[in-house]
Design a protein around this motif. Structure first.
Motif, mmCIF file in Angstrom:
data_model
loop_
_atom_site.group_PDB
_atom_site.id
_atom_site.type_symbol
_atom_site.label_atom_id
_atom_site.label_comp_id
_atom_site.label_asym_id
_atom_site.label_seq_id
_atom_site.Cartn_x
_atom_site.Cartn_y
_atom_site.Cartn_z
ATOM 1 N N ARG A 161 0.843 -1.202 0.000
ATOM 2 C CA ARG A 161 0.000 0.000 0.000
ATOM 3 C C ARG A 161 0.875 1.248 0.000
ATOM 4 N N LYS A 162 1.337 1.609 -1.199
ATOM 5 C CA LYS A 162 2.098 2.838 -1.370
ATOM 6 C C LYS A 162 1.159 4.043 -1.388
ATOM 7 N N GLY A 163 1.730 5.231 -1.174
ATOM 8 C CA GLY A 163 0.927 6.442 -1.245
ATOM 9 C C GLY A 163 0.319 6.650 -2.616
ATOM 10 N N GLY A 164 1.062 6.259 -3.656
ATOM 11 C CA GLY A 164 0.561 6.400 -5.014
ATOM 12 C C GLY A 164 -0.531 5.422 -5.370
ATOM 13 N N HIS A 165 -0.786 4.453 -4.487
ATOM 14 C CA HIS A 165 -1.849 3.473 -4.714
ATOM 15 C C HIS A 165 -3.153 3.894 -4.056
ATOM 16 N N VAL A 166 -3.185 5.105 -3.500
ATOM 17 C CA VAL A 166 -4.393 5.668 -2.900
ATOM 18 C C VAL A 166 -4.916 6.734 -3.862
ATOM 19 N N LEU A 167 -6.072 6.480 -4.465
ATOM 20 C CA LEU A 167 -6.574 7.296 -5.561
ATOM 21 C C LEU A 167 -7.835 8.060 -5.162
ATOM 22 N N ALA A 168 -7.803 9.370 -5.325
ATOM 23 C CA ALA A 168 -8.981 10.200 -5.102
ATOM 24 C C ALA A 168 -9.727 10.302 -6.430
ATOM 25 N N GLY A 169 -10.794 9.556 -6.581
ATOM 26 C CA GLY A 169 -11.526 9.537 -7.841
ATOM 27 C C GLY A 169 -12.267 10.839 -8.098
ATOM 28 N N THR A 170 -12.383 11.197 -9.371
ATOM 29 C CA THR A 170 -13.141 12.396 -9.725
ATOM 30 C C THR A 170 -14.626 12.223 -9.424
ATOM 31 N N ASP A 171 -15.062 10.995 -9.166
ATOM 32 C CA ASP A 171 -16.452 10.754 -8.783
ATOM 33 C C ASP A 171 -16.683 10.996 -7.293
ATOM 34 N N GLY A 172 -15.629 11.425 -6.584
ATOM 35 C CA GLY A 172 -15.745 11.727 -5.164
ATOM 36 C C GLY A 172 -15.421 10.564 -4.254
ATOM 37 N N ASN A 173 -15.163 9.382 -4.819
ATOM 38 C CA ASN A 173 -14.878 8.198 -4.018
ATOM 39 C C ASN A 173 -13.375 7.954 -3.894
ATOM 40 N N LEU A 174 -13.011 7.167 -2.897
ATOM 41 C CA LEU A 174 -11.617 6.781 -2.667
ATOM 42 C C LEU A 174 -11.406 5.366 -3.186
#
Length: 264
Positions: A161-174
């Motif tokens: 679980r890298k920091g780059g593997h955490v995605l803030a979706g444009t749909d508002g979801n994580l």
């Protein structure tokens, strides 16, 4: 296309994949392209099994299946932190196909900052030094979405679980990506989300884990067993039981590094 659109799973399973590029920073062959069927088109990630780099501690040719199994766990619990993911034939053989997540650069969940710039509502995880020796802190946000992701990582035993593997979706979801290094029988948890150590699981996380546990008794274990070994499924069940019994986020095991490298 919204990753949670009900039409996405069918599109991923039966659409035509046209590869248009490759994500060159990825350790394994990670191809980018479009997938289309009946006039519907979306962007996707395709990781062929033949492009998986051999690892000393994970069986060869199993990473794609682990990505699919992690998606199944996420959905069964109601965490919804893994974009829809399937295992299917593709232009370069069988592989994992996952819907692409467009990200919002204005929303961040993990960062490396100077100690005095850790935002309110964020938790410092690790103190370090930058390239020029300047002090820095690896920190992450304290949000319900990230707490759910951290609990998910515990039960799937996520080793990456890298920091780059955490995605803030444009749909508002994580969302989280790259779950090939999961579900090992040995303790492998390596994550940047250690800020919740010792804190009690929230009621919604406990409810999600109980839902997952019931699903494992109700046929989910057999479905996941199509992608990983039986003993890995048994160990998954044990981790869910252990986390529910503890009622709080665990500490690092002390057996190997607790944070993946690089952290991003």
């Amino acid at each position: 296309m919204d990753p949670r659109d009900p039409a996405v799973p069918e599109l991923l399973l039966h659409g035509q994949i046209d590869v248009t590029g490759r994500l060159v920073d990825a350790s394994n062959a990670t191809l980018f392209g479009t997938i289309s069927a009946d006039g519907v088109e979306a962007q996707c990630v395709y990781k062929p099994v033949r492009g998986e780099r051999p690892l000393w501690d994970f069986p060869d040719g199993t990473l794609a299946g682990r990505e699919v199994a992690s998606f199944l766990v996420s959905e069964a619990a109601g965490f919804h932190v893994v974009p829809p993911t399937v295992l299917r034939p593709g232009p370069f053989g069988p592989g994992m196909v996952q819907i692409w997540v467009d990200t919002d650069d204005e929303r961040e969940y993990v960062d490396v900052v100077a100690p005095k710039k850790v935002q309110q509502g964020w938790i410092g995880v690790l103190r370090a030094r930058g390239d020029r020796g300047e002090p820095a802190v690896l920190a992450h946000a304290d949000t319900p979405e990230l707490r759910r992701m951290a609990a998910f990582d515990v039960v799937v035993n996520n080793a990456d679980r890298k920091g780059g593997h955490v995605l803030a979706g444009t749909d508002g979801n994580l969302y989280g990506c790259d779950h090939g290094l999961t579900l090992h029988v040995e303790e492998k948890l390596r994550t940047v989300l250690w800020g919740f150590v010792g804190q009690a699981l929230s009621a919604d996380v406990v409810e999600a884990l109980e839902k997952l546990r019931a699903g494992l008794d109700g046929g989910l274990a057999e479905t996941i067993g199509e992608h990983v070994a039986r003993r890995e499924v048994r160990t998954l069940i044990a981790r869910v039981d252990g986390l529910l019994a503890a009622g709080c986020y665990p500490e690092p095991s002390g057996h190997g590094p607790a944070i993946p490298w690089p952290a991003f």
